[in-house]
Motif scaffolding. Structure first.
Motif, PDB file in Angstrom:
ATOM      1  N   LEU A  82      22.496  52.509  32.602  1.00  0.00           N
ATOM      2  CA  LEU A  82      23.705  52.281  33.385  1.00  0.00           C
ATOM      3  C   LEU A  82      24.774  53.325  33.086  1.00  0.00           C
ATOM      4  CD1 LEU A  82      24.057  48.398  33.265  1.00  0.00           C
ATOM      5  CD2 LEU A  82      23.505  49.814  35.242  1.00  0.00           C
ATOM      6  N   ALA A  83      24.875  53.708  31.833  1.00  0.00           N
ATOM      7  CA  ALA A  83      25.873  54.726  31.472  1.00  0.00           C
ATOM      8  C   ALA A  83      25.534  56.086  32.082  1.00  0.00           C
ATOM      9  CB  ALA A  83      25.967  54.839  29.952  1.00  0.00           C
ATOM     10  N   LEU A  84      24.260  56.435  32.088  1.00  0.00           N
ATOM     11  CA  LEU A  84      23.856  57.727  32.659  1.00  0.00           C
ATOM     12  C   LEU A  84      23.915  57.732  34.183  1.00  0.00           C
ATOM     13  CD1 LEU A  84      20.831  58.643  30.362  1.00  0.00           C
ATOM     14  CD2 LEU A  84      23.109  59.642  30.348  1.00  0.00           C
ATOM     15  N   ARG A  85      23.731  56.583  34.807  1.00  0.00           N
ATOM     16  CA  ARG A  85      23.742  56.512  36.275  1.00  0.00           C
ATOM     17  C   ARG A  85      25.141  56.351  36.831  1.00  0.00           C
ATOM     18  NH1 ARG A  85      20.241  57.305  40.249  1.00  0.00           N
ATOM     19  NH2 ARG A  85      21.054  55.496  41.302  1.00  0.00           N
ATOM     20  N   SER A  86      26.166  56.323  36.010  1.00  0.00           N
ATOM     21  CA  SER A  86      27.516  56.079  36.509  1.00  0.00           C
ATOM     22  C   SER A  86      27.936  57.161  37.485  1.00  0.00           C
ATOM     23  CB  SER A  86      28.503  56.025  35.344  1.00  0.00           C
ATOM     24  OG  SER A  86      28.551  57.272  34.706  1.00  0.00           O
ATOM     25  N   GLY A  87      28.726  56.772  38.463  1.00  0.00           N
ATOM     26  CA  GLY A  87      29.190  57.711  39.483  1.00  0.00           C
ATOM     27  C   GLY A  87      28.560  57.408  40.825  1.00  0.00           C
ATOM     28  N   THR A  88      28.858  58.252  41.782  1.00  0.00           N
ATOM     29  CA  THR A  88      28.345  58.070  43.138  1.00  0.00           C
ATOM     30  C   THR A  88      26.934  58.616  43.248  1.00  0.00           C
ATOM     31  OG1 THR A  88      30.587  58.349  43.935  1.00  0.00           O
ATOM     32  CG2 THR A  88      28.845  58.525  45.561  1.00  0.00           C
TER      33      THR A  88
END
Length: 92
Positions: free
Chosen positions: A82-88
């Motif tokens: 989840l932390a790495l996938r953050s953003g658009t």
């Protein structure tokens, strides 16, 4: 005109930075998939945990230990993903 759907810190990235961002998000997605696979395994292990805790003698509870390990791995891979996938997300 910049894309207003992107966060402000992602609007003026160079092509190399965009590639690095895509690789980071791809790794995050991979970690989320791994967490999902371990969640499936933990669900199957949950079928045996109660019996293992009730009938195994002493400290010998292998299914409970495997279940606990699976839960730790789910939390670790899930939070990291989840932390790495953050953003658009990138639209293809």
């Amino acid at each position: 005109m910049p894309n207003s759907l992107l966060p402000p810190e992602e609007r003026n990235l160079t092509p190399d930075q965009v590639e690095a961002l895509d690789k980071r998000r791809e790794l995050g997605h991979t970690f989320l998939v791994i967490a999902g696979q371990f969640a499936t395994i933990a669900t199957v292990l949950l079928l045996w945990v109660g019996q293992d805790l009730a009938y195994s003698p002493g400290w010998k509870h292998p299914m409970a230990y495997y279940f606990a390990l699976a839960c730790v791995l789910i939390a670790g891979f899930g939070i990291t993903g989840l932390a790495l996938r953050s953003g658009t997300p990138r639209l293809d």
